[in-house]
Enzyme design. Structure first.
Site: not given
Length: 171
Positions: A20, A69, A86
């Site tokens: 997400h 997050k 990443q």
């Protein structure tokens, strides 16, 4: 500045290896640039934004700030964030650049903030990579196209759901 702030969102995959991603894309001299520099300069416990690289010493363009997050829940989770997530974000941003979603001019004049969710239960590095790659590319295109459309939002208001919850009367 050719356009204001572009904000995008995308969810790709399912289960613990889903991605997400939320994106904020804009000119370095505007609010996106201020937010980018501020976030980089003010990390908090468990949330240390970093410049996304395609490989060491080769940051992706536009310069992309990776903001997790979820604080790393352990070494394995941290490695999934800093490794395949990443790499997926970097590859997806480069895909958007190669595909013209981001112009060559914007690559040097704009910045990107990618807020990325990696589930602490994720267990497949290749899936984490691929889902993040597709998710950031989709989020950038959604931002460029101003998606979702207002009519789509209004039409979906009576059937909200997400991968973590669906109201019982909507299942």
């Amino acid at each position: 500045m050719t356009e204001g702030l572009r904000i995008g969102e995308s969810f790709v995959g399912d289960g613990v290896n889903a991605a997400h991603v939320n994106t904020v894309f804009g000119h370095r001299d505007g609010p996106a640039g201020v937010a980018w520099a501020t976030a980089l300069a003010t990390p908090s416990a468990g949330h240390v934004p970093f410049v996304t690289v395609l490989r060491p010493s080769l940051p992706v363009k536009p310069l992309t700030l990776f903001v997790t997050k979820s604080a790393p829940a352990g070494d394995e989770h941290g490695l999934l964030i800093w490794g395949p997530a990443q790499a997926g974000i970097a590859a997806g941003v480069a895909d958007a650049l190669a595909d013209g979603v981001i112009t060559r001019e914007e690559a040097d004049s704009h910045v990107l903030i990618a807020a990325v969710w990696v589930n602490p239960g994720a267990d497949d590095a290749d899936a984490v990579f691929e889902h993040n790659r597709r998710s950031v590319r989709t989020a950038l295109e959604n931002g460029a196209r101003h998606l979702p459309g207002t009519d789509e939002v209004i039409a979906a208001r009576h059937t909200p759901s997400n991968p973590f919850y669906t109201p019982k009367d909507r299942a």
